[in-house]
Design a protein around this motif. Sequence first.
Motif, short mmCIF file in Angstrom:
data_model
loop_
_atom_site.label_atom_id
_atom_site.label_comp_id
_atom_site.label_asym_id
_atom_site.label_seq_id
_atom_site.Cartn_x
_atom_site.Cartn_y
_atom_site.Cartn_z
N GLN A 152 -10.63 -3.33 3.90
CA GLN A 152 -11.21 -3.45 2.57
C GLN A 152 -12.07 -2.24 2.23
O GLN A 152 -12.06 -1.75 1.09
N LYS A 192 -9.87 3.78 -3.81
CA LYS A 192 -10.06 3.61 -5.26
C LYS A 192 -11.02 4.66 -5.81
O LYS A 192 -10.79 5.24 -6.87
N HIS A 194 0.83 -1.20 0.00
CA HIS A 194 0.00 0.00 0.00
C HIS A 194 0.87 1.26 0.00
O HIS A 194 0.54 2.24 -0.67
N LEU A 242 -9.81 0.54 1.32
CA LEU A 242 -9.27 0.34 -0.03
C LEU A 242 -10.28 0.77 -1.09
O LEU A 242 -9.93 1.42 -2.08
#
Length: 336
Positions: free
Chosen positions: A224, A231, A189, A227
């Motif tokens: 998650q 995005k 990351h 993430l």
Amino acid sequence: MAIFHFAAQVISRSDAGNAVAAAAYRAGMRLTCERTGQTFNHTRKREVTHRAILAPEGAPSWVAQRHQLWNQVEAVETRVNSQLAREVEVSLPIELPHHQQVELLHAYVQAQFVSQGMVADIALHAKVGNPHAHILLTLRDIGPQGFGAKRRDWNDKALINQWRAAWAQACNQALEDNGHVQRVDHRSHRARGMDVPATVHLGRKTSWNAESWNTRADFNAWVQTCLELAKVQGEVQRVQTHIIDLTTTLSEALAQREAQSSRAVSPPATTTQTAPATRTWLSTSEMPGQDFSIQGRQRQRTGSAPVLIHPDTSQPQPPELLHGPDGFTHQGDKPC
């Protein structure tokens, strides 16, 4: 959804490791270690759906037999802290069917390990929702006579990074070839510029670790979510940058068109001033006389040379009298 997982470790006697035991567990088989006399039985593992041993050219035939291969490794390593084998564990793209996962795995192992002189023992575990593979690698050169010298250069950390990147590339190529849009990324990351922690391994949930397992599962769910948010933010930033580029391009185009229009409307820098046309008037005495009589007009119609009359103002001329065919007397071109 395809995920990236690549882990490498060395199986060593200093950590109570045994090459035969490691091979029996990964392959889900029953194997006996000739050095210690121990038998390792893992035949109850029903998730192992594919086993294979890949060896370089010139290797003896016994390397294809799992129990002989790893018993030879145990025999050639004599130190109490000897490094016995290297294990590489990779996750397989869940989007691919089983036969394509096997093809992907064989191609990767052949290109990255066997081509360098290693013997690779492959075991594919088809867990529901978590298909993965264990790859046991030898640490010594091998020839027709058996194992040779230890390859210390295979312990270079740069090789680990190379193998990780190659596995991500192989997975993405397989996904693309089979029409899938999912992709994996081997970078961390931090390397991708994302301020998000890594997920933790869940493991098997039992009655003894249910509370800690739930805590790890909640943490992974939060990661998650972060993430997905990252995005979306990245996509928004990309669209905003694209809009700025379009606005800049449009502004430049409008400015260029305005400049062209101004050049077309504005007069040229250097122009020649032409003098206004002047009309010159001549006096009657300076103008040549013309014959306006009937005979003169007839001569003009027939094309004969005109007769120029040069007026003489000093002595006036008597008017000419003509008798026309109509019976009238004419002075000049007018009847009297």
